[in-house]
Design an enzyme around this catalytic site. Structure first.
Site, PDB file in Angstrom:
ATOM      1  CG  ASP A  14      29.207  43.512   3.702  1.00  0.00           C
ATOM      2  OD1 ASP A  14      28.900  44.683   3.387  1.00  0.00           O
ATOM      3  OD2 ASP A  14      28.712  42.935   4.682  1.00  0.00           O
ATOM      4  CB  SER A  25      26.279  45.997   2.545  1.00  0.00           C
ATOM      5  OG  SER A  25      26.342  45.379   3.800  1.00  0.00           O
TER       6      SER A  25
END
Ligand code: URA
Length: 430
Positions: free
Chosen positions: A167, A189
Site C-alpha cells: 500500500d 488502501s
C-alpha cells in the site's frame, strides 16, 4: 535460475483497460510482483489509471485488499484477554476524535489499538497531536504495544513499516499519477492496513463536506459502503458513520490546542460537536464488541475515561500534567459587524492552520505543535462588532498574512446561520 512469472503485467493491464475482471491469482501476483520490483512503476501507473477509469467489482476489491495485507506482517491480538475494537477516520479539520475516543472505549475494558499516521496537507495527523505532549513517544515495538493494550487498553502509535508495504508503494505512485481518488484503490488502501492490524471490529468515521478528503456526500457514502463490505467480507465486524466536515470540528484546529480540547472532553466538558462524534463512535465500537445499552457518556463525567487517558499518555513516556506548548505570536480576528456567524468553512480553516505551521507540506517537514487556530464562536453564534471570532497562533508573525489569505471568504457574518446538515448524517451497518 530465475523463477518463471505466472503472468505478464501488460496482459493484465489490457484486461482492465478493456473493462474486464482480474482473477484473485492475477491480482495477488500483480501486487506481489510490484512490491518486489518486478512490475515497474510505469506498468503499475497504467494499471491504477485503468482501475480509476474502469472500476473494480467487489471480488476484485476484496482480492486487492487481501493481496496488500499479504504483502507484509499481520499483528496478532489473539493472546490478549480483552476484545479489540478499532476506529479509522478519513480525516478532517479539527478532527481530534481519536484522543478522547480511545481512552473512553478502553475505560469500558476493551482494547483499542490505534495505529496512526502523521498529517500531510490540511488535515492533521493524530501522532502530531500526541507529540505536543512532552515526553510522549509514537514508536513502540509490537511487544510494547501488546503489553500496553493488556494493561491500559488504549494505545496510539506509529504504524510500523511492516504493515501492508504494498500500500505504501502504491499510494506514493497514485499520489503522482492522478489516481488517488479511485474508490477501489482508496478502500483497499484503508482496509489493507486495518485488516493487517488484526482487530475484531472496526468503526469507520467517513467524512464528507468541504474539509473532507471526499467532499460530496454521495461519493463518501459509496466509499463507506465499500469499506464496510470489505471489512465484513473479511470477517471483521465493520460499521461506518458518515459525519459532516463542512465546519471545523470543535473550537481548536492545530496540535497542542486540540490536545487541550480533548482533555476538556475527557473531563466531561468540551464542545458539543466533539462530544457527539466521540460518544456516537464509542457507542458503535462498544456495540460491535458485544456491549449494548451502555451509558457511554457516563465515563466522561465520572473520570474513568480521564484515568484511561492519563495511563495511556504515561505508558508512552508522556507527562499528562505537563504544560503544552504555547505559541509566541497571536493574531486576533474580530467581527466587523453585528450579526450571526452564518458559516465557517472547514477547508480554509484547515489550510490556514497548516500555513501557520500546524501541518506539513512535505513528509520530512516538522510541525509546530503550538501553531493553530482557536475559534471563539461557531456558526449560529450571535456576535457584536469587535467581538473575537478566532485567534491565529504561530511562532513567526510572518505566517499570519498567508493564513489570513486562506481564510478570506471562508467565513461570514450575516443575518442567520446557513444550514450545513446534521453532524451525524448516516450509519452504514452493512
Ligand atoms: N487514506 C488511505 O490510507 N489511503 C487512501 O488511498 C486514501 C486515504
Amino acid at each position: 535460475m530465475t523463477a518463471i512469472e505466472p503472468f505478464d503485467a501488460v496482459d493484465l493491464i489490457k484486461i482492465k483497460r478493456d473493462g474486464g475482471e482480474l482473477s484473485a491469482a492475477q491480482i495477488g501476483w500483480l501486487v506481489d510482483a510490484y512490491t518486489r520490483g518486478y512490475v515497474a512503476d510505469e506498468q503499475m501507473s497504467a494499471m491504477t489509471m485503468a482501475i480509476f477509469l474502469r472500476g473494480m467489482v467487489s471480488t476484485e476489491i476484496n482480492d486487492l485488499t487481501a493481496a496488500m495485507v499479504n504483502s507484509g506482517e499481520r499483528l496478532d491480538f489473539s493472546g490478549l484477554s480483552k476484545v479489540t475494537t478499532d476506529k479509522h477516520s478519513t480525516g478532517g479539520v479539527g478532527d481530534k476524535i481519536t484522543l478522547p475516543l480511545a481512552p473512553l472505549v478502553a475505560s469500558f475494558g476493551l482494547a483499542v489499538p490505534q495505529l496512526s499516521g502523521r498529517g500531510l496537507g490540511h488535515t492533521g495527523g493524530t501522532l502530531d497531536k500526541f507529540e505536543s505532549i512532552p515526553g510522549w513517544r509514537a514508536d513502540l515495538s509490537n511487544a510494547e504495544m501488546l503489553a500496553q493494550l493488556e494493561k491500559v487498553g488504549a494505545v496510539v502509535c506509529a504504524a510500523g513499516s511492516g504493515l501492508a508495504p504494498a500500500d505504501r508503494k502504491l499510494y506514493a505512485l497514485r499520489d503522482i499519477t492522478g489516481t488517488v481518488e479511485a474508490i477501489p484503490l482508496i478502500a483497499s488502501s484503508i482496509m489493507s492496513k486495518k485488516l493487517a492490524e488484526g482487530t475484531s471490529s472496526l468503526v469507520l468515521d467517513v467524512k464528507f463536506g468541504n474539509g473532507a478528503f471526499m467532499s460530496e456526500f454521495e461519493r463518501a457514502k459509496e466509499l463507506a459502503n465499500v469499506l464496510v463490505r470489505i471489512g465484513n467480507d473479511a470477517g471483521v465486524a465493520t460499521r461506518a458513520v458518515l459525519t459532516n466536515m463542512n465546519t471545523p470540528l470543535g473550537l481548536a484546529i492545530g496540535n497542542a490546542n486540540e490536545v487541550r480540547e480533548s482533555v476538556e472532553v475527557l473531563a466531561g466538558g468540551g464542545p458539543a460537536d466533539v462530544v457527539e462524534v466521540t460518544v456516537t463512535l464509542a457507542e458503535h465500537m462498544l456495540e460491535l464488541a458485544g456491549m449494548t445499552g451502555v451509558d457511554v457518556g457516563a465515563n466522561l463525567d465520572n473520570g474513568k475515561a480521564m484515568d484511561s487517558w492519563r495511563s495511556m499518555v504515561s505508558a508512552q513516556g508522556g507527562d499528562p500534567d505537563a504544560a503544552l506548548p504555547v505559541a509566541s505570536e497571536s493574531h486576533v480576528v474580530t467581527a466587523t459587524r453585528d450579526g450571526v456567524v452564518s458559516r465557517m468553512d472547514a477547508l480554509p480553516f484547515g489550510i490556514a492552520a497548516w500555513r501557520l505551521g500546524a501541518g506539513r507540506a512535505r513528509k520530512e517537514d516538522p510541525v509546530i505543535h503550538a501553531a493553530g487556530i482557536d475559534l471563539a464562536v461557531k456558526p449560529g453564534a450571535t456576535v457584536k462588532k469587535g467581538d473575537v471570532v478566532f485567534t491565529l497562533s504561530a511562532n513567526d508573525s510572518a505566517r499570519f498574512d498567508r493564513a489570513l489569505e486562506a481564510l478570506d471568504g471562508g467565513w461570514e457574518i450575516g443575518e442567520s446561520v446557513i444550514d450545513r446538515g446534521p453532524l451525524i448524517a448516516e450509519v452504514i451497518t452493512g
